[in-house]
Design an enzyme around this catalytic site. Structure first.
Site, mmCIF file in Angstrom:
data_model
loop_
_atom_site.group_PDB
_atom_site.id
_atom_site.type_symbol
_atom_site.label_atom_id
_atom_site.label_comp_id
_atom_site.label_asym_id
_atom_site.label_seq_id
_atom_site.Cartn_x
_atom_site.Cartn_y
_atom_site.Cartn_z
ATOM 1 N N GLY A 46 1.551 -0.167 -6.838
ATOM 2 C CA GLY A 46 1.564 1.269 -7.043
ATOM 3 C C GLY A 46 2.267 1.958 -5.885
ATOM 4 N N GLN A 51 5.023 8.556 -0.256
ATOM 5 C CA GLN A 51 5.320 7.296 0.447
ATOM 6 C C GLN A 51 6.815 7.041 0.602
ATOM 7 O OE1 GLN A 51 2.380 4.886 -2.040
ATOM 8 N NE2 GLN A 51 2.267 3.881 -0.063
ATOM 9 N N CYS A 89 -2.534 -0.875 1.683
ATOM 10 C CA CYS A 89 -1.576 0.184 1.355
ATOM 11 C C CYS A 89 -0.235 -0.132 1.999
ATOM 12 C CB CYS A 89 -2.110 1.518 1.871
ATOM 13 S SG CYS A 89 -0.994 2.894 1.610
ATOM 14 N N LEU A 90 0.833 0.101 1.254
ATOM 15 C CA LEU A 90 2.185 -0.145 1.773
ATOM 16 C C LEU A 90 2.491 0.737 2.988
ATOM 17 C CD1 LEU A 90 3.987 -0.306 -1.688
ATOM 18 C CD2 LEU A 90 3.649 -2.224 -0.119
ATOM 19 N N HIS A 131 -6.277 5.387 -5.748
ATOM 20 C CA HIS A 131 -5.489 5.238 -4.517
ATOM 21 C C HIS A 131 -4.247 6.142 -4.547
ATOM 22 C CE1 HIS A 131 -3.950 2.667 -1.078
ATOM 23 N NE2 HIS A 131 -2.834 3.244 -1.478
ATOM 24 N N GLU A 132 -3.502 6.110 -5.661
ATOM 25 C CA GLU A 132 -2.261 6.898 -5.728
ATOM 26 C C GLU A 132 -2.545 8.394 -5.801
ATOM 27 O OE1 GLU A 132 0.034 5.116 -4.765
ATOM 28 O OE2 GLU A 132 -0.696 3.157 -5.420
ATOM 29 N N HIS A 135 -3.173 9.580 -2.447
ATOM 30 C CA HIS A 135 -1.919 9.760 -1.701
ATOM 31 C C HIS A 135 -1.331 11.154 -1.905
ATOM 32 C CE1 HIS A 135 -0.603 6.224 0.467
ATOM 33 N NE2 HIS A 135 -0.776 5.413 -0.564
HETATM 34 NI NI NI Z 1 -0.980 3.363 -0.588
#
Ligand code: NI
Length: 163
Positions: A46, A51, A89-90, A131-132, A135
């Site tokens: 995701g 991001q 998380c990225l 999660h998204e 963000h």
């Molecule tokens: Ni993330």
């Protein structure tokens, strides 16, 4: 076009409350394509627009073995249950935490054609949706970690899902 760079902490764009998308124009379509590309390149399951440095309420999710989902202005309308899950998380490379997520969520959003959609997710999909959507509200999973022993440094980035 080169793959967009994924922003990492402490980039301030990750802490902004993203703006609502009011017009799904060509630049938004391009952004969505770029987000899908960046998510796959990472790889992750995701990704949210902040991001890649764009403060707009857009998220993409691609569960293993499923079609990519594009969510514009997504909102959680219902959530149920609670479970403790590992999360990465990225934008927080090298770490994994253990946090509480819902078992099941219901989300309303628009798809990339601007049509209103509603979807239900459970398990990893519910986790990815929460999660998204966090963000785009400037929230990171590390904010939900209770106690320093629940956040750990990873020896390797492989073998765990990142969002
Ligand atoms: Ni993330």
């Amino acid at each position: 076009m080169a793959v967009r760079v994924i922003r990492v902490l402490p980039d301030p764009v990750l802490r902004q409350k993203a703006k609502k998308v009011t017009k799904i124009d060509k630049s938004v379509q391009q952004l969505i394509d770029d987000m899908i590309e960046a998510m796959r390149a990472a790889p992750g399951v995701g990704l949210a627009a902040p991001q890649v440095g764009v403060s707009l309420r857009i998220a993409v999710i691609e569960m293993p073995g499923s079609e990519v989902m594009v969510l514009i202005n997504p909102e959680i309308v219902k959530r149920q249950g609670e479970r403790l899950v590992p999360e990465g998380c990225l934008s927080v490379p090298g770490y994994q935490g253990e946090i509480k997520r819902s078992v099941w969520v219901k989300v309303k959003a628009q798809d990339r054609q601007g049509r209103n959609i509603r979807l239900k997710g459970e398990g990893l999909l519910a986790q990815a949706l929460e999660h998204e959507i966090d963000h785009i509200n400037g929230v990171l999973y590390v904010d939900h970690v209770e106690g320093s022993d629940k956040l750990c440094k990873l020896v390797s980035e492989s073998g765990h899902e990142r969002l």
